[in-house]
Design a protein around this motif. Structure first.
Motif, short mmCIF file in Angstrom:
data_model
loop_
_atom_site.label_atom_id
_atom_site.label_comp_id
_atom_site.label_asym_id
_atom_site.label_seq_id
_atom_site.Cartn_x
_atom_site.Cartn_y
_atom_site.Cartn_z
N GLY A 154 -1.26 -3.51 -0.87
CA GLY A 154 -2.35 -2.66 -1.33
C GLY A 154 -1.84 -1.35 -1.87
N VAL A 155 -2.75 -0.51 -2.29
CA VAL A 155 -2.42 0.75 -2.95
C VAL A 155 -3.14 1.90 -2.26
N ILE A 156 -2.39 2.94 -1.97
CA ILE A 156 -2.96 4.21 -1.49
C ILE A 156 -2.49 5.29 -2.44
N CYS A 166 -5.18 -7.23 -4.80
CA CYS A 166 -4.76 -6.33 -3.72
C CYS A 166 -5.70 -6.42 -2.52
N ALA A 167 -5.12 -6.23 -1.34
CA ALA A 167 -5.90 -6.35 -0.10
C ALA A 167 -6.64 -5.07 0.24
N VAL A 168 -6.16 -3.94 -0.27
CA VAL A 168 -6.82 -2.66 -0.01
C VAL A 168 -6.47 -1.70 -1.14
N LEU A 169 -7.43 -0.86 -1.49
CA LEU A 169 -7.21 0.18 -2.50
C LEU A 169 -7.95 1.42 -2.05
N LEU A 170 -7.20 2.49 -1.80
CA LEU A 170 -7.77 3.77 -1.41
C LEU A 170 -7.38 4.82 -2.45
N GLY A 171 -8.36 5.59 -2.90
CA GLY A 171 -8.11 6.68 -3.83
C GLY A 171 -8.11 8.02 -3.12
N GLY A 172 -7.82 9.06 -3.88
CA GLY A 172 -7.76 10.39 -3.29
C GLY A 172 -9.09 10.90 -2.80
N PRO A 204 -0.59 14.40 1.70
CA PRO A 204 0.31 13.90 2.74
C PRO A 204 -0.31 13.68 4.11
N ASP A 205 -1.60 13.84 4.25
CA ASP A 205 -2.24 13.53 5.53
C ASP A 205 -2.06 12.04 5.82
N PRO A 206 -1.75 11.67 7.05
CA PRO A 206 -1.54 10.26 7.37
C PRO A 206 -2.83 9.44 7.52
N VAL A 207 -3.98 10.09 7.52
CA VAL A 207 -5.24 9.38 7.75
C VAL A 207 -5.45 8.22 6.78
N PRO A 208 -5.22 8.39 5.45
CA PRO A 208 -5.40 7.22 4.57
C PRO A 208 -4.51 6.04 4.94
N MET A 209 -3.29 6.33 5.40
CA MET A 209 -2.38 5.26 5.79
C MET A 209 -2.92 4.52 7.01
N LEU A 210 -3.39 5.28 7.98
CA LEU A 210 -3.93 4.68 9.20
C LEU A 210 -5.22 3.93 8.92
N VAL A 270 6.16 9.88 1.37
CA VAL A 270 7.03 9.66 2.52
C VAL A 270 6.53 10.43 3.73
N GLN A 271 6.06 11.64 3.52
CA GLN A 271 5.52 12.43 4.62
C GLN A 271 4.34 11.71 5.29
N ALA A 272 3.44 11.20 4.47
CA ALA A 272 2.26 10.52 5.00
C ALA A 272 2.64 9.26 5.75
N GLY A 273 3.52 8.46 5.16
CA GLY A 273 3.94 7.23 5.81
C GLY A 273 4.69 7.48 7.11
N ASN A 274 5.60 8.45 7.09
CA ASN A 274 6.33 8.78 8.31
C ASN A 274 5.40 9.26 9.41
N ALA A 275 4.45 10.12 9.06
CA ALA A 275 3.52 10.65 10.05
C ALA A 275 2.63 9.56 10.64
#
Length: 222
Positions: free
Chosen positions: A107-109, A130-136, A144-150, A173-178
């Motif tokens: 998917g895409v974030i 795609c299984a998921v698509l999230l926009g800004g 870089p907030d991790p919330v979209p990733m979670l 990378v910051q968002a994914g790491n967090a």
């Protein structure tokens, strides 16, 4: 742990959108009787969004209201030509095909507005795949907030530790790491010449989509 989901940034990672985004900027510059900007130079700013492109093309416009008006004009122009010359990066077709053949959700974030991201994905025949698509603007916060990733993990019913997130900007990378994901820096993306990708602290640095494909082949079978 086995890889169960591949999540990607859009601009500069999955899709080369610079030709259409810089093209929209040049149409706007032409409408304002200004010279066109260089594609190579402007492309480095695409991952930073519309405001960065407007500041590059109209450096003398400092008033916030005038800038915002130009941003809205740019977005309107871009939407009319959102997927004319944009294309998957070479090798990305193989990456997506590998995911789909091996029960790995992808998917895409992106921080791009969701309606524009959908238009790009649909124009390339990827929206239904795609299984998921999230926009800004899909959530109250964005990278870089991790919330979209979670949130994506929740929608996909996977743990962050089972995901790999790839992007061409430090905030990716910051968002994914967090979020507790493995992360990859896309060295083929819209990167300033001076950037040192190791400084972002990604799990891996991928020089090409082909190197990502090789990594996933090994990771997906562990």
């Amino acid at each position: 742990m086995q890889l169960r989901a591949l999540l990607l940034d859009l601009d500069g990672t999955l899709v080369d959108t610079a030709p259409d985004m810089v093209g929209a900027l040049n149409r706007l510059l032409d409408a304002h009787q200004r010279p066109a900007c260089d594609l190579s130079a402007a492309s480095k700013l695409v991952s930073n969004g519309a405001r960065a492109l407007i500041e590059f093309g109209f450096p003398d416009i400092q008033n916030e209201r005038e800038q915002q008006a130009l941003i809205e004009q740019f977005l309107s122009t871009y939407q009319q030509h959102v997927c004319v010359d944009s294309a998957l990066y070479d090798g990305m077709h193989d990456v997506l095909s590998y995911c789909e053949s091996n029960d790995i959700k992808w998917g895409v974030i992106t921080n791009k507005p969701l309606h524009l991201a959908k238009d790009v994905m649909a124009g390339l025949g990827l929206l239904e795949r795609c299984a998921v698509l999230l926009g800004g603007d899909s959530l109250p916060v964005k990278k870089p907030d991790p919330v979209p990733m979670l949130h994506a993990c929740m929608l996909l019913s996977v743990a962050p530790s089972e995901c790999l997130y790839i992007g061409d900007h430090e905030r990716d990378v910051q968002a994914g790491n967090a979020a507790g994901m493995d992360t990859g820096a896309a060295a083929w993306g819209y990167l300033p010449h001076s950037v040192n990708l190791e400084d972002w602290n990604p799990t891996c640095i991928f020089s090409t989509p082909a190197s990502l494909d090789e990594y996933m082949t090994g990771r997906g079978n562990t």
